[in-house]
Write a protein that holds these residues in place. Structure first.
Motif, PDB file in Angstrom:
ATOM      1  N   HIS A 132     -39.525  -3.537 -41.907  1.00 31.29           N
ATOM      2  CA  HIS A 132     -40.499  -3.519 -40.813  1.00 31.29           C
ATOM      3  C   HIS A 132     -41.808  -2.881 -41.259  1.00 31.29           C
ATOM      4  O   HIS A 132     -42.893  -3.385 -40.955  1.00 31.29           O
TER       5      HIS A 132
ATOM      6  N   ARG B 187     -43.739  -5.303 -43.709  1.00 28.41           N
ATOM      7  CA  ARG B 187     -44.348  -6.471 -43.075  1.00 28.41           C
ATOM      8  C   ARG B 187     -45.612  -6.111 -42.304  1.00 28.41           C
ATOM      9  O   ARG B 187     -46.496  -6.956 -42.126  1.00 28.41           O
ATOM     10  N   ARG B 188     -45.720  -4.869 -41.852  1.00 31.45           N
ATOM     11  CA  ARG B 188     -46.879  -4.463 -41.059  1.00 31.45           C
ATOM     12  C   ARG B 188     -48.002  -3.855 -41.894  1.00 31.45           C
ATOM     13  O   ARG B 188     -48.979  -3.359 -41.342  1.00 31.45           O
TER      14      ARG B 188
ATOM     15  N   THR C 126     -45.480 -15.623 -42.986  1.00 33.22           N
ATOM     16  CA  THR C 126     -45.065 -16.117 -41.672  1.00 33.22           C
ATOM     17  C   THR C 126     -45.155 -15.027 -40.619  1.00 33.22           C
ATOM     18  O   THR C 126     -45.643 -15.248 -39.506  1.00 33.22           O
ATOM     19  N   TYR C 127     -44.729 -13.821 -40.971  1.00 34.51           N
ATOM     20  CA  TYR C 127     -44.773 -12.703 -40.026  1.00 34.51           C
ATOM     21  C   TYR C 127     -46.219 -12.379 -39.647  1.00 34.51           C
ATOM     22  O   TYR C 127     -46.518 -12.162 -38.464  1.00 34.51           O
ATOM     23  N   GLN C 128     -47.105 -12.344 -40.631  1.00 33.47           N
ATOM     24  CA  GLN C 128     -48.498 -12.018 -40.339  1.00 33.47           C
ATOM     25  C   GLN C 128     -49.151 -13.081 -39.460  1.00 33.47           C
ATOM     26  O   GLN C 128     -49.930 -12.752 -38.552  1.00 33.47           O
TER      27      GLN C 128
ATOM     28  N   ARG D 231     -47.640 -15.050 -37.279  1.00 33.04           N
ATOM     29  CA  ARG D 231     -47.092 -14.900 -35.920  1.00 33.04           C
ATOM     30  C   ARG D 231     -47.690 -13.686 -35.228  1.00 33.04           C
ATOM     31  O   ARG D 231     -47.997 -13.737 -34.030  1.00 33.04           O
ATOM     32  N   ARG D 232     -47.855 -12.607 -35.957  1.00 31.83           N
ATOM     33  CA  ARG D 232     -48.402 -11.386 -35.364  1.00 31.83           C
ATOM     34  C   ARG D 232     -49.860 -11.601 -34.935  1.00 31.83           C
ATOM     35  O   ARG D 232     -50.260 -11.153 -33.862  1.00 31.83           O
ATOM     36  N   ARG D 233     -50.623 -12.293 -35.775  1.00 37.14           N
ATOM     37  CA  ARG D 233     -52.013 -12.584 -35.410  1.00 37.14           C
ATOM     38  C   ARG D 233     -52.079 -13.482 -34.185  1.00 37.14           C
ATOM     39  O   ARG D 233     -52.943 -13.303 -33.311  1.00 37.14           O
TER      40      ARG D 233
ATOM     41  N   LYS E 189     -49.877 -13.656 -31.772  1.00 36.74           N
ATOM     42  CA  LYS E 189     -49.509 -12.861 -30.600  1.00 36.74           C
ATOM     43  C   LYS E 189     -50.665 -11.970 -30.164  1.00 36.74           C
ATOM     44  O   LYS E 189     -50.933 -11.837 -28.968  1.00 36.74           O
ATOM     45  N   ILE E 190     -51.337 -11.354 -31.134  1.00 37.00           N
ATOM     46  CA  ILE E 190     -52.470 -10.489 -30.811  1.00 37.00           C
ATOM     47  C   ILE E 190     -53.596 -11.300 -30.173  1.00 37.00           C
ATOM     48  O   ILE E 190     -54.216 -10.872 -29.182  1.00 37.00           O
TER      49      ILE E 190
ATOM     50  N   LYS F 159     -52.599 -12.270 -26.641  1.00 35.86           N
ATOM     51  CA  LYS F 159     -52.675 -11.101 -25.768  1.00 35.86           C
ATOM     52  C   LYS F 159     -54.118 -10.781 -25.424  1.00 35.86           C
ATOM     53  O   LYS F 159     -54.446 -10.465 -24.265  1.00 35.86           O
TER      54      LYS F 159
END
Length: 218
Positions: free
Chosen positions: A34, A37-38, A187-189, A191-193, A195-196, A199
């Motif tokens: 975790h 990935r961040r 892929t994680y980055q 998806r995170r972008r 979502k941000i 939002k």
């Protein structure tokens, strides 16, 4: 002190948690994953850092794997924090197979062999080397004759073959971890972008709806 532990751990508990952390290694692994990935960096640099940390785990320089991982990550333009996290690949559950593979590979490359037996086994060589360090430290102050035979055997049959033999499997493991982690991080980055961004757009839309509509002039 405010941040002082209420339940003071005994030395035995501290040693045990180095082997088996609270929550188990699975929880520790997910925590490291975790955090990696961040990291605010490109997927390529993070993956290179992880590869550097994994490679450092195959070196016999126990206690300074963090230093080696940071230096390698900097050398290959990888993320240093990811390199430190990558050393998690080497832990009490993997040190034995890593050591066996590295030793066997090193002796194969050097054309030597590892002498086994109750007196010449791995633990015996560790004990002889530790005994030499202890006895020769005392001899330095007492003027007694120093004997480095046990340490020499340890270097020739354990440390040096381990150092040479860890290069190839270390590179293989580092490359595999690089190519496995790269798409996962990317892929994680993404998806995170997304979502941000979603939002932020929702907040902007909500704020726009809350503003009063100006009345049209009659």
């Amino acid at each position: 002190m405010v941040f002082k532990r209420r339940d003071r751990r005994s030395p035995l508990q501290v040693l045990w948690e180095l082997i088996w952390p609270r929550g188990g290694w699975a929880r520790a692994f997910h925590y490291v994953k975790h955090r990696v990935r961040r990291l605010p960096d490109s997927p390529e640099r993070i993956a290179r850092g992880i590869g550097a940390g994994v490679f450092a785990s195959f070196t016999p320089f126990y206690g300074i794997h963090f230093v080696i991982a940071a230096a390698l990550a900097r050398l290959i333009n990888g993320n240093i924090l990811a390199g430190l996290s990558g050393t998690f690949f080497g832990n009490p559950l993997t040190y034995v197979p890593i050591g066996v593979i590295s030793l066997q590979t090193g002796h194969f490359i050097l054309g030597t062999h590892f002498e086994e037996g109750s007196e010449h086994g791995l633990m015996g060589k560790f004990a002889s080397a530790a005994g030499d360090l202890k006895n020769n430290s005392v001899a330095f102050f007492t003027g007694q004759e120093a004997d480095w035979q046990g340490l020499k055997i340890f270097y020739d049959e354990v440390f040096y073959p381990y150092m040479i033999g860890g290069i190839i499997p270390g590179l293989v493991a580092a490359v595999i971890c690089y190519y496995l982690s790269l798409p996962l991080i990317r892929t994680y980055q993404l998806r995170r972008r997304a979502k941000i961004k979603a939002k932020f757009q929702a907040i902007k839309k909500k704020a726009g709806a809350a503003l009063p509509n100006p009345q049209k002039p009659g």
